[in-house]
Scaffold this motif. Sequence first.
Motif, PDB file in Angstrom:
ATOM      1  N   ASN A 210     -17.297  -6.106   2.249  1.00 23.95           N
ATOM      2  CA  ASN A 210     -16.410  -7.251   1.993  1.00 23.95           C
ATOM      3  C   ASN A 210     -15.943  -7.358   0.538  1.00 23.95           C
ATOM      4  O   ASN A 210     -15.350  -8.357   0.145  1.00 23.95           O
ATOM      5  N   LEU A 211     -16.200  -6.315  -0.266  1.00 20.88           N
ATOM      6  CA  LEU A 211     -15.690  -6.264  -1.636  1.00 20.88           C
ATOM      7  C   LEU A 211     -14.781  -5.038  -1.747  1.00 20.88           C
ATOM      8  O   LEU A 211     -15.244  -3.909  -1.629  1.00 20.88           O
ATOM      9  N   VAL A 212     -13.498  -5.285  -1.956  1.00 22.31           N
ATOM     10  CA  VAL A 212     -12.507  -4.205  -1.926  1.00 22.31           C
ATOM     11  C   VAL A 212     -11.684  -4.251  -3.213  1.00 22.31           C
ATOM     12  O   VAL A 212     -11.025  -5.253  -3.501  1.00 22.31           O
ATOM     13  N   THR A 213     -11.721  -3.173  -3.984  1.00 22.84           N
ATOM     14  CA  THR A 213     -10.992  -3.137  -5.252  1.00 22.84           C
ATOM     15  C   THR A 213     -10.087  -1.909  -5.330  1.00 22.84           C
ATOM     16  O   THR A 213     -10.396  -0.862  -4.778  1.00 22.84           O
ATOM     17  N   GLY A 214      -8.962  -2.071  -6.037  1.00 20.44           N
ATOM     18  CA  GLY A 214      -8.004  -0.992  -6.243  1.00 20.44           C
ATOM     19  C   GLY A 214      -7.766  -0.792  -7.728  1.00 20.44           C
ATOM     20  O   GLY A 214      -7.846  -1.734  -8.513  1.00 20.44           O
ATOM     21  N   GLN A 215      -7.452   0.439  -8.109  1.00 21.59           N
ATOM     22  CA  GLN A 215      -7.445   0.792  -9.529  1.00 21.59           C
ATOM     23  C   GLN A 215      -6.199   0.379 -10.299  1.00 21.59           C
ATOM     24  O   GLN A 215      -6.293  -0.024 -11.452  1.00 21.59           O
ATOM     25  N   ASN A 216      -5.025   0.505  -9.690  1.00 21.36           N
ATOM     26  CA  ASN A 216      -3.787   0.404 -10.461  1.00 21.36           C
ATOM     27  C   ASN A 216      -2.619   0.041  -9.539  1.00 21.36           C
ATOM     28  O   ASN A 216      -2.810  -0.091  -8.317  1.00 21.36           O
ATOM     29  N   PRO A 217      -1.390  -0.112 -10.077  1.00 21.87           N
ATOM     30  CA  PRO A 217      -0.264  -0.484  -9.218  1.00 21.87           C
ATOM     31  C   PRO A 217      -0.045   0.442  -8.023  1.00 21.87           C
ATOM     32  O   PRO A 217       0.298  -0.021  -6.939  1.00 21.87           O
ATOM     33  N   ARG A 218      -0.256   1.733  -8.228  1.00 17.46           N
ATOM     34  CA  ARG A 218      -0.044   2.686  -7.133  1.00 17.46           C
ATOM     35  C   ARG A 218      -1.061   2.510  -6.008  1.00 17.46           C
ATOM     36  O   ARG A 218      -0.853   2.993  -4.899  1.00 17.46           O
ATOM     37  N   SER A 219      -2.142   1.810  -6.276  1.00 15.94           N
ATOM     38  CA  SER A 219      -3.177   1.577  -5.264  1.00 15.94           C
ATOM     39  C   SER A 219      -2.897   0.331  -4.426  1.00 15.94           C
ATOM     40  O   SER A 219      -3.628   0.054  -3.468  1.00 15.94           O
ATOM     41  N   ALA A 220      -1.835  -0.396  -4.760  1.00 12.26           N
ATOM     42  CA  ALA A 220      -1.594  -1.703  -4.132  1.00 12.26           C
ATOM     43  C   ALA A 220      -1.292  -1.601  -2.638  1.00 12.26           C
ATOM     44  O   ALA A 220      -1.814  -2.387  -1.843  1.00 12.26           O
ATOM     45  N   ALA A 221      -0.450  -0.649  -2.243  1.00  9.78           N
ATOM     46  CA  ALA A 221      -0.137  -0.501  -0.818  1.00  9.78           C
ATOM     47  C   ALA A 221      -1.359  -0.018  -0.048  1.00  9.78           C
ATOM     48  O   ALA A 221      -1.626  -0.474   1.072  1.00  9.78           O
ATOM     49  N   VAL A 222      -2.118   0.869  -0.663  1.00  7.36           N
ATOM     50  CA  VAL A 222      -3.306   1.425  -0.010  1.00  7.36           C
ATOM     51  C   VAL A 222      -4.371   0.353   0.186  1.00  7.36           C
ATOM     52  O   VAL A 222      -5.068   0.315   1.207  1.00  7.36           O
ATOM     53  N   ILE A 223      -4.498  -0.546  -0.787  1.00  2.85           N
ATOM     54  CA  ILE A 223      -5.488  -1.614  -0.626  1.00  2.85           C
ATOM     55  C   ILE A 223      -5.083  -2.546   0.514  1.00  2.85           C
ATOM     56  O   ILE A 223      -5.931  -3.057   1.249  1.00  2.85           O
ATOM     57  N   GLY A 224      -3.770  -2.716   0.707  1.00  4.37           N
ATOM     58  CA  GLY A 224      -3.301  -3.497   1.849  1.00  4.37           C
ATOM     59  C   GLY A 224      -3.706  -2.862   3.168  1.00  4.37           C
ATOM     60  O   GLY A 224      -4.215  -3.540   4.075  1.00  4.37           O
ATOM     61  N   ASP A 225      -3.509  -1.545   3.276  1.00  2.00           N
ATOM     62  CA  ASP A 225      -3.923  -0.816   4.482  1.00  2.00           C
ATOM     63  C   ASP A 225      -5.430  -0.895   4.681  1.00  2.00           C
ATOM     64  O   ASP A 225      -5.915  -1.055   5.805  1.00  2.00           O
ATOM     65  N   THR A 226      -6.173  -0.782   3.592  1.00  2.00           N
ATOM     66  CA  THR A 226      -7.637  -0.822   3.662  1.00  2.00           C
ATOM     67  C   THR A 226      -8.125  -2.178   4.157  1.00  2.00           C
ATOM     68  O   THR A 226      -9.031  -2.268   5.002  1.00  2.00           O
ATOM     69  N   LEU A 227      -7.515  -3.244   3.661  1.00  2.00           N
ATOM     70  CA  LEU A 227      -7.894  -4.584   4.098  1.00  2.00           C
ATOM     71  C   LEU A 227      -7.620  -4.773   5.582  1.00  2.00           C
ATOM     72  O   LEU A 227      -8.435  -5.369   6.297  1.00  2.00           O
ATOM     73  N   LEU A 228      -6.498  -4.251   6.047  1.00  2.00           N
ATOM     74  CA  LEU A 228      -6.175  -4.350   7.476  1.00  2.00           C
ATOM     75  C   LEU A 228      -7.228  -3.656   8.329  1.00  2.00           C
ATOM     76  O   LEU A 228      -7.655  -4.178   9.360  1.00  2.00           O
ATOM     77  N   LYS A 229      -7.649  -2.467   7.895  1.00  2.00           N
ATOM     78  CA  LYS A 229      -8.664  -1.711   8.654  1.00  2.00           C
ATOM     79  C   LYS A 229      -9.986  -2.461   8.687  1.00  2.00           C
ATOM     80  O   LYS A 229     -10.660  -2.539   9.732  1.00  2.00           O
ATOM     81  N   ILE A 230     -10.378  -3.017   7.545  1.00  2.00           N
ATOM     82  CA  ILE A 230     -11.655  -3.725   7.477  1.00  2.00           C
ATOM     83  C   ILE A 230     -11.673  -4.941   8.395  1.00  2.00           C
ATOM     84  O   ILE A 230     -12.691  -5.241   9.025  1.00  2.00           O
ATOM     85  N   MET A 231     -10.541  -5.630   8.467  1.00  2.00           N
ATOM     86  CA  MET A 231     -10.507  -6.888   9.213  1.00  2.00           C
ATOM     87  C   MET A 231      -9.961  -6.749  10.627  1.00  2.00           C
ATOM     88  O   MET A 231      -9.796  -7.728  11.324  1.00  2.00           O
ATOM     89  N   ALA A 232      -9.703  -5.508  11.017  1.00  5.16           N
ATOM     90  CA  ALA A 232      -9.171  -5.271  12.372  1.00  5.16           C
ATOM     91  C   ALA A 232     -10.182  -5.693  13.427  1.00  5.16           C
ATOM     92  O   ALA A 232     -11.372  -5.468  13.277  1.00  5.16           O
TER      93      ALA A 232
END
Length: 232
Positions: A210-232
């Motif tokens: 339940n703790l999800v972090t992204g490194q930089n602007p280029r990681s922003a879309a990927v963190i969105g996908d990651t959050l969707l997978k976690i909460m699916a």
Amino acid sequence: MIEKPNFLFVLSSQATLPSRGTPTGWYLPELVHPYNKLAPHFNIVISSPAGGEAPLDPYSIEATKDDSDCQAFLEENENLWKETEKLSSFLGRSAEFAGIFYVGGHGPMFDLATDLVSQALIREFYESSKVVSAVCHGPAALVNVKLSNGTYLVSNQTVTGLSDAEEEYMQFTRDMPFLLESELRKRGAKFESADGLFEVKVVVSGNGGNLVTGQNPRSAAVIGDTLLKIMA
């Protein structure tokens, strides 16, 4: 019709970079890309420490002039950051939300890093097993959060955020109140970063992920996908 669950996004209220006297705030793609990923599935509520208009870093508009998603968002969704709800109004309401997400930009280094309301909110969400997430400088909001047992939330957690090398590359090291990577390490975090500067890196840690972090602007879309997978 099934009602979509709520997800709380947090923007900085810091409008200027003190050392330079230049505008700062939150960073456009770090709101746009996670928002666009999550909005079809969640009712996204936008907040900030001061409420009202949260300052958008003008540099991030210029930097994303070739990003069609960001430019469309600018034209169509201005009300989202000009009419934010005050962060304090969400204390005690974590049960109403699936998670909380902190958008980056240099702003959070100055206000959200030391905001006691924000720290209490993160603790509440985390200890209620809600998702706590942040990208780029957004993890500055995590640095000083202590759990109910007195330990730092990030202690012994694998996290990421803008690296010290990336800050130095952008020539903002001397303008920051602290360096994010260094400060997370001081709090006992196991900091991970991509092999190269500004490459994509998203890290999942915490209790049951339940703790999800992204490194930089280029990681922003990927963190969105990651959050969707976690909460699916």
